[in-house]
Design a protein around this motif. Structure first.
Motif, PDB file in Angstrom:
ATOM      1  N   GLY A  63       2.575 -16.760   4.737  1.00  0.00           N
ATOM      2  CA  GLY A  63       2.267 -16.533   3.322  1.00  0.00           C
ATOM      3  C   GLY A  63       3.077 -15.371   2.773  1.00  0.00           C
ATOM      4  N   ARG A  64       2.546 -14.708   1.757  1.00  0.00           N
ATOM      5  CA  ARG A  64       3.259 -13.604   1.117  1.00  0.00           C
ATOM      6  C   ARG A  64       3.206 -12.319   1.917  1.00  0.00           C
ATOM      7  N   MET A  65       2.136 -12.128   2.693  1.00  0.00           N
ATOM      8  CA  MET A  65       1.927 -10.918   3.485  1.00  0.00           C
ATOM      9  C   MET A  65       2.027  -9.659   2.617  1.00  0.00           C
ATOM     10  N   ARG A  66       1.265  -9.634   1.521  1.00  0.00           N
ATOM     11  CA  ARG A  66       1.339  -8.528   0.573  1.00  0.00           C
ATOM     12  C   ARG A  66       1.061  -7.175   1.218  1.00  0.00           C
ATOM     13  N   TYR A  67       0.165  -7.146   2.184  1.00  0.00           N
ATOM     14  CA  TYR A  67      -0.193  -5.889   2.848  1.00  0.00           C
ATOM     15  C   TYR A  67       0.667  -5.649   4.090  1.00  0.00           C
ATOM     16  N   MET A  68       0.805  -6.688   4.914  1.00  0.00           N
ATOM     17  CA  MET A  68       1.437  -6.520   6.219  1.00  0.00           C
ATOM     18  C   MET A  68       2.938  -6.263   6.163  1.00  0.00           C
ATOM     19  N   LYS A  69       3.619  -6.688   5.092  1.00  0.00           N
ATOM     20  CA  LYS A  69       5.073  -6.532   5.090  1.00  0.00           C
ATOM     21  C   LYS A  69       5.524  -5.083   4.928  1.00  0.00           C
ATOM     22  N   THR A  70       4.622  -4.202   4.492  1.00  0.00           N
ATOM     23  CA  THR A  70       4.970  -2.785   4.382  1.00  0.00           C
ATOM     24  C   THR A  70       4.563  -1.991   5.619  1.00  0.00           C
ATOM     25  N   MET A  71       3.827  -2.621   6.545  1.00  0.00           N
ATOM     26  CA  MET A  71       3.294  -1.912   7.696  1.00  0.00           C
ATOM     27  C   MET A  71       4.366  -1.389   8.634  1.00  0.00           C
ATOM     28  N   ALA A  72       5.437  -2.133   8.856  1.00  0.00           N
ATOM     29  CA  ALA A  72       6.487  -1.708   9.787  1.00  0.00           C
ATOM     30  C   ALA A  72       7.120  -0.408   9.314  1.00  0.00           C
ATOM     31  N   ARG A  73       7.399  -0.312   8.020  1.00  0.00           N
ATOM     32  CA  ARG A  73       8.005   0.896   7.446  1.00  0.00           C
ATOM     33  C   ARG A  73       7.052   2.072   7.521  1.00  0.00           C
ATOM     34  N   LYS A  74       5.766   1.829   7.196  1.00  0.00           N
ATOM     35  CA  LYS A  74       4.774   2.909   7.230  1.00  0.00           C
ATOM     36  C   LYS A  74       4.542   3.409   8.650  1.00  0.00           C
ATOM     37  N   ALA A  75       4.515   2.508   9.615  1.00  0.00           N
ATOM     38  CA  ALA A  75       4.300   2.880  11.010  1.00  0.00           C
ATOM     39  C   ALA A  75       5.472   3.703  11.539  1.00  0.00           C
ATOM     40  N   LYS A  76       6.676   3.361  11.113  1.00  0.00           N
ATOM     41  CA  LYS A  76       7.876   4.079  11.541  1.00  0.00           C
ATOM     42  C   LYS A  76       7.823   5.544  11.115  1.00  0.00           C
ATOM     43  N   ASN A  77       7.229   5.805   9.960  1.00  0.00           N
ATOM     44  CA  ASN A  77       7.111   7.163   9.429  1.00  0.00           C
ATOM     45  C   ASN A  77       5.789   7.830   9.802  1.00  0.00           C
ATOM     46  N   GLY A  78       4.995   7.194  10.656  1.00  0.00           N
ATOM     47  CA  GLY A  78       3.758   7.809  11.125  1.00  0.00           C
ATOM     48  C   GLY A  78       2.631   7.789  10.110  1.00  0.00           C
ATOM     49  N   PHE A  79       2.652   6.844   9.197  1.00  0.00           N
ATOM     50  CA  PHE A  79       1.611   6.680   8.175  1.00  0.00           C
ATOM     51  C   PHE A  79       1.371   7.954   7.360  1.00  0.00           C
ATOM     52  N   ARG A  80       2.439   8.665   7.047  1.00  0.00           N
ATOM     53  CA  ARG A  80       2.298   9.890   6.252  1.00  0.00           C
ATOM     54  C   ARG A  80       2.059   9.538   4.795  1.00  0.00           C
ATOM     55  N   GLU A  81       1.299  10.401   4.128  1.00  0.00           N
ATOM     56  CA  GLU A  81       0.987  10.185   2.713  1.00  0.00           C
ATOM     57  C   GLU A  81       0.969  11.516   1.987  1.00  0.00           C
ATOM     58  N   GLY A  82       1.291  11.488   0.713  1.00  0.00           N
ATOM     59  CA  GLY A  82       1.189  12.663  -0.139  1.00  0.00           C
ATOM     60  C   GLY A  82       2.193  13.759   0.159  1.00  0.00           C
ATOM     61  N   THR A  83       3.324  13.448   0.770  1.00  0.00           N
ATOM     62  CA  THR A  83       4.361  14.453   1.053  1.00  0.00           C
ATOM     63  C   THR A  83       5.560  14.219   0.167  1.00  0.00           C
TER      64      THR A  83
END
Length: 90
Positions: A63-83
């Motif tokens: 399908g579209r994988m609206r959520y899962m397609k960004t997971m690889a990039r986020k995991a590579k950066n350690g799920f950082r937020e707000g920096t």
């Protein structure tokens, strides 16, 4: 009554209609259960190991994988937020 052409003309009623969940023409009207995805019987999707092609058709990634397609990039950066990204010096 013969068993050939004249009998086939009497088959006018539909047993299956479009399913709300999977969109296939597999929802049995009288049973009110989908023979493809199991809607009406269970909340879980119907899936069996012996139906390899069926699993392949509706597995994750088809399908579209609206959520899962960004997971690889986020995991590579350690799920950082707000920096804020550091400025690169020339």
């Amino acid at each position: 009554m013969t068993k050939g052409t004249t009998s086939l003309g009497k088959r006018t009623s539909k047993t299956h209609t479009i399913c709300r969940r999977c969109g296939n023409r597999s929802h049995h009207i009288q049973k009110s259960v989908c023979s493809s995805c199991g809607y009406g019987a269970t909340a879980k999707m119907r899936r069996y190991g012996w139906a390899e092609k069926g699993l392949r058709r509706r597995t994750q990634g088809t399908g579209r994988m609206r959520y899962m397609k960004t997971m690889a990039r986020k995991a590579k950066n350690g799920f950082r937020e707000g920096t804020q990204a550091k400025k690169q010096s020339a």
